[in-house]
Write an enzyme that holds these catalytic residues in place. Structure first.
Site, PDB file in Angstrom:
ATOM      1  N   GLU A   5      48.933  30.023  17.509  1.00 15.19           N
ATOM      2  CA  GLU A   5      47.707  29.560  18.160  1.00 15.19           C
ATOM      3  C   GLU A   5      46.487  30.230  17.526  1.00 15.19           C
ATOM      4  O   GLU A   5      45.378  29.745  17.658  1.00 15.19           O
ATOM      5  CB  GLU A   5      47.814  29.950  19.640  1.00 15.19           C
ATOM      6  CG  GLU A   5      46.940  29.193  20.590  1.00 15.19           C
ATOM      7  CD  GLU A   5      47.158  29.678  22.030  1.00 15.19           C
ATOM      8  OE1 GLU A   5      48.046  30.526  22.260  1.00 15.19           O
ATOM      9  OE2 GLU A   5      46.430  29.212  22.897  1.00 15.19           O
ATOM     10  N   GLN A  51      50.403  25.703  29.133  1.00 13.55           N
ATOM     11  CA  GLN A  51      50.991  27.013  28.860  1.00 13.55           C
ATOM     12  C   GLN A  51      50.842  27.919  30.081  1.00 13.55           C
ATOM     13  O   GLN A  51      49.726  28.304  30.421  1.00 13.55           O
ATOM     14  CB  GLN A  51      50.247  27.605  27.665  1.00 13.55           C
ATOM     15  CG  GLN A  51      50.918  28.765  27.009  1.00 13.55           C
ATOM     16  CD  GLN A  51      50.027  29.323  25.901  1.00 13.55           C
ATOM     17  OE1 GLN A  51      49.187  30.173  26.157  1.00 13.55           O
ATOM     18  NE2 GLN A  51      50.185  28.844  24.684  1.00 13.55           N
ATOM     19  N   GLY A  52      51.940  28.221  30.745  1.00 11.69           N
ATOM     20  CA  GLY A  52      51.894  29.033  31.970  1.00 11.69           C
ATOM     21  C   GLY A  52      52.284  30.472  31.697  1.00 11.69           C
ATOM     22  O   GLY A  52      53.399  30.886  32.042  1.00 11.69           O
ATOM     23  N   SER A  76      49.503  33.405  31.735  1.00 16.83           N
ATOM     24  CA  SER A  76      48.646  34.357  32.469  1.00 16.83           C
ATOM     25  C   SER A  76      48.810  34.241  33.975  1.00 16.83           C
ATOM     26  O   SER A  76      49.114  33.169  34.502  1.00 16.83           O
ATOM     27  CB  SER A  76      47.167  34.111  32.131  1.00 16.83           C
ATOM     28  OG  SER A  76      46.972  34.118  30.750  1.00 16.83           O
ATOM     29  N   SER A 108      45.345  25.957  31.225  1.00 18.42           N
ATOM     30  CA  SER A 108      44.433  24.890  30.776  1.00 18.42           C
ATOM     31  C   SER A 108      45.077  23.518  30.919  1.00 18.42           C
ATOM     32  O   SER A 108      46.208  23.304  30.464  1.00 18.42           O
ATOM     33  CB  SER A 108      44.052  25.098  29.306  1.00 18.42           C
ATOM     34  OG  SER A 108      43.348  26.292  29.139  1.00 18.42           O
TER      35      SER A 108
HETATM   36  C1  LIG Z   1      39.261  29.046  27.486  1.00 16.88           C
HETATM   37  C2  LIG Z   1      40.489  29.758  27.958  1.00 16.88           C
HETATM   38  C3  LIG Z   1      41.690  29.066  28.052  1.00 16.88           C
HETATM   39  C4  LIG Z   1      42.853  29.727  28.522  1.00 16.88           C
HETATM   40  N1  LIG Z   1      44.005  29.002  28.639  1.00 16.88           N
HETATM   41  C5  LIG Z   1      45.135  29.607  29.088  1.00 16.88           C
HETATM   42  C6  LIG Z   1      46.343  28.861  29.247  1.00 16.88           C
HETATM   43  O1  LIG Z   1      46.386  27.643  28.997  1.00 16.88           O
HETATM   44  N2  LIG Z   1      47.446  29.500  29.700  1.00 16.88           N
HETATM   45  C7  LIG Z   1      47.457  30.844  29.994  1.00 16.88           C
HETATM   46  O2  LIG Z   1      48.508  31.370  30.350  1.00 16.88           O
HETATM   47  N3  LIG Z   1      46.307  31.574  29.892  1.00 16.88           N
HETATM   48  C8  LIG Z   1      45.145  30.985  29.452  1.00 16.88           C
HETATM   49  N4  LIG Z   1      43.970  31.712  29.348  1.00 16.88           N
HETATM   50  C9  LIG Z   1      43.957  33.090  29.834  1.00 16.88           C
HETATM   51  C10 LIG Z   1      43.835  34.130  28.731  1.00 16.88           C
HETATM   52  O3  LIG Z   1      45.035  34.250  28.006  1.00 16.88           O
HETATM   53  C11 LIG Z   1      43.469  35.458  29.433  1.00 16.88           C
HETATM   54  O4  LIG Z   1      42.180  35.274  29.993  1.00 16.88           O
HETATM   55  C12 LIG Z   1      43.422  36.610  28.464  1.00 16.88           C
HETATM   56  O5  LIG Z   1      44.704  36.941  27.988  1.00 16.88           O
HETATM   57  C13 LIG Z   1      42.813  37.870  29.142  1.00 16.88           C
HETATM   58  O6  LIG Z   1      43.422  38.156  30.356  1.00 16.88           O
HETATM   59  P1  LIG Z   1      42.548  38.373  31.684  1.00 16.88           P
HETATM   60  O7  LIG Z   1      41.591  37.227  31.817  1.00 16.88           O
HETATM   61  O8  LIG Z   1      43.493  38.627  32.787  1.00 16.88           O
HETATM   62  O9  LIG Z   1      41.661  39.658  31.407  1.00 16.88           O
HETATM   63  P2  LIG Z   1      42.128  41.169  31.564  1.00 16.88           P
HETATM   64  O10 LIG Z   1      43.459  41.345  30.941  1.00 16.88           O
HETATM   65  O11 LIG Z   1      41.964  41.564  32.991  1.00 16.88           O
HETATM   66  O12 LIG Z   1      41.053  41.921  30.671  1.00 16.88           O
HETATM   67  C14 LIG Z   1      39.738  42.258  31.143  1.00 16.88           C
HETATM   68  C15 LIG Z   1      39.030  43.064  30.054  1.00 16.88           C
HETATM   69  O13 LIG Z   1      39.732  44.309  29.828  1.00 16.88           O
HETATM   70  C16 LIG Z   1      40.071  44.436  28.451  1.00 16.88           C
HETATM   71  N5  LIG Z   1      41.381  45.098  28.321  1.00 16.88           N
HETATM   72  C17 LIG Z   1      42.496  44.846  29.066  1.00 16.88           C
HETATM   73  N6  LIG Z   1      43.520  45.615  28.642  1.00 16.88           N
HETATM   74  C18 LIG Z   1      43.057  46.356  27.608  1.00 16.88           C
HETATM   75  C19 LIG Z   1      43.644  47.340  26.739  1.00 16.88           C
HETATM   76  N7  LIG Z   1      44.942  47.697  26.851  1.00 16.88           N
HETATM   77  N8  LIG Z   1      42.865  47.905  25.777  1.00 16.88           N
HETATM   78  C20 LIG Z   1      41.556  47.540  25.636  1.00 16.88           C
HETATM   79  N9  LIG Z   1      40.947  46.614  26.441  1.00 16.88           N
HETATM   80  C21 LIG Z   1      41.683  46.034  27.398  1.00 16.88           C
HETATM   81  C22 LIG Z   1      40.134  43.008  27.931  1.00 16.88           C
HETATM   82  O14 LIG Z   1      39.928  42.953  26.527  1.00 16.88           O
HETATM   83  C23 LIG Z   1      39.004  42.340  28.698  1.00 16.88           C
HETATM   84  O15 LIG Z   1      37.762  42.587  28.071  1.00 16.88           O
HETATM   85  C24 LIG Z   1      42.803  31.089  28.887  1.00 16.88           C
HETATM   86  C25 LIG Z   1      41.580  31.796  28.796  1.00 16.88           C
HETATM   87  C26 LIG Z   1      40.432  31.139  28.343  1.00 16.88           C
HETATM   88  C27 LIG Z   1      39.147  31.899  28.263  1.00 16.88           C
END
Ligand SMILES: Cc1cc2nc3c(=O)[nH]c(=O)nc-3n(C[C@H](O)[C@H](O)[C@H](O)COP(=O)(O)OP(=O)(O)OC[C@H]3O[C@@H](n4cnc5c(N)ncnc54)[C@H](O)[C@@H]3O)c2cc1C
Length: 382
Positions: free
Chosen positions: A243, A124-125, A127, A160
């Site tokens: 999901e 899944q692409g 993020s 992932s």
């Molecule tokens: C085990 C695992 C598997 C994953 N697999 C995939 C995958 O296969 N494909 C894919 O595309 N992605 C994947 N991800 C990514 C995942 O979708 C993102 O990590 C997630 O959406 C959060 O984005 P970020 O890491 O950029 O954090 P950020 O968006 O930078 O967030 C950082 C912090 O700020 C908080 N925050 C941000 N915006 C707000 C708001 N508006 N209000 C309140 N709080 C806020 C968040 O809750 C978090 O605590 C995976 C993540 C994990 C942990």
């Protein structure tokens, strides 16, 4: 050890299906995982075995490679597998739902049978380095040329198991001038296309689940787009909503096994376990009961052909709470299982920390509940 099956008012054919699966499992037990075998490779072997047995895609129509049964049949299979400590079918259900809702007839016929059989593994692409929670702010672009072909440029992160996949469900911006949510489109990206670089990332615990995807002038055809231009956001929300369902992910009965162990321990050692720990166990049992009730409700809605909506954010929060509280409590109640064989509780505890991040963080789920279910005003409106 097993938990009682989920009670959906089981029609007789459902009970028959469960019996058939138990017989099949007795003859086809979960294979052993070689010490150096990557987990997704091991899961893929299991996926192939399940497919050969007819246990994948039960609710997918026959013309798309499934068995044409109902969501309840698929749920019963996930429930039985989890209750026997076996992993479910990996990363299929939510992709299949997205394809069926948005894909063309030709795409469903071409892609779904191979997905169900495990001939194509998908990742899944979504993020990106600057777009996780703020997914609509992504900068990967798919620019359409006069010949109708798209040229894709961008950088995806946290993808992932991309290194084990053949296809990627890719989100990219097709209208750089349009409003963020309405200018995203979804594509099937073959990962062997020229211009695609998959680079695994080593996590702190040594795992290499995550990858980066670099996309440099990757060429995609119109037939690679799923849905219309601008459908990307709706497709992504459908994907993550499915999901977030504990039944789809097959987690529910796996949690049920541990809840049962904790409950038994509390009964046996009521006088010797500290009050605080007994309270923690009680909370696990209650939270799990609430999650089961929600999962049943979602299944009933799906049987009534209602698609998953923002309610799935409540389920995701509940699932996260159950998973994190359960393994935290289990670490205290069964400290001997922290290290060594089977050591499974420590591994599950560590991975449970990710539950409040993947599929949308807990803060984002609360935002969705506040805005879309409770209709609360934005915080900055005084
Ligand atoms: C085990 C695992 C598997 C994953 N697999 C995939 C995958 O296969 N494909 C894919 O595309 N992605 C994947 N991800 C990514 C995942 O979708 C993102 O990590 C997630 O959406 C959060 O984005 P970020 O890491 O950029 O954090 P950020 O968006 O930078 O967030 C950082 C912090 O700020 C908080 N925050 C941000 N915006 C707000 C708001 N508006 N209000 C309140 N709080 C806020 C968040 O809750 C978090 O605590 C995976 C993540 C994990 C942990």
């Amino acid at each position: 050890m097993s938990t009682p099956p989920l009670d959906f008012g089981n029609p007789a054919d459902l009970e028959r299906l469960r019996r058939e699966l138990r017989t099949w499992l007795a003859a086809n037990p979960l294979p052993a995982r070689a010490p150096d075998e990557p987990y997704p490779v091991f899961l893929h072997r299991w996926h192939r075995m399940l497919h050969a047995g007819g246990w994948v895609g039960l609710d997918v129509p026959g013309e798309y490679g499934g068995r044409g049964l109902t969501a309840l049949h698929q749920v019963a299979v996930s429930d039985e597998l989890g209750a026997r400590g076996a992993p479910g079918v990996p990363r299929i259900g939510y992709l299949a739902h997205a394809l069926r809702e948005f894909g063309s007839e030709e795409q469903c016929r071409r892609l779904l049978p191979r997905m169900l059989a495990g001939d194509d593994l998908w990742c899944q692409g979504f993020s990106e380095p600057g777009a996780g929670s703020d997914l609509a702010g992504m900068s990967t672009r798919a620019d359409r040329g006069p010949d109708g072909r798209y040229t894709v440029n961008g950088h995806k992160l946290w993808t992932s198991y991309a290194q084990h996949s053949q296809l990627c469900l890719l989100l990219a911006r097709t209208d750089p001038e349009g409003p963020p949510h309405a200018s995203l489109s979804a594509f099937v990206l073959p990962l062997d296309r020229p211009g695609v670089t998959v680079r695994p990332l080593r996590a702190a615990n040594g795992d290499d689940e995550f990858c980066e995807l670099f996309l440099d002038d990757v060429s995609l055809e119109e037939a690679d787009r799923i849905g219309a231009e601008g459908d990307g956001w709706a497709l992504a929300m459908t994907t993550v909503a499915y999901e977030r369902n504990a039944l789809d992910t097959g987690h529910l009965s796996t949690y049920g096994l541990l809840v049962e162990r904790l409950r038994r321990r509390a009964r046996q050692d009521r006088d010797s376990l500290p009050d605080g720990l007994l309270r923690d166990i009680g909370r696990c049992v209650t939270d799990y009961g609430v999650l089961v009730a929600h999962a049943r409700r979602r299944t009933a809605e799906r049987l009534a052909e209602r698609s998953a909506g923002p309610e799935s954010s409540v389920d995701k929060l509940l699932m996260t709470r159950v998973e994190q509280r359960l393994y935290e409590t289990a670490l205290k109640v069964f400290p001997e299982q922290v290290y060594g064989e089977p050591g499974e509780i420590l591994g599950a505890y560590l991975y449970s920390r990710a539950a409040s991040v993947y599929g949308g963080t807990s803060q984002i789920q609360r935002n969705i509940i506040a805005k879309r279910l409770l209709r609360l005003p934005d915080g900055d409106r005084g």
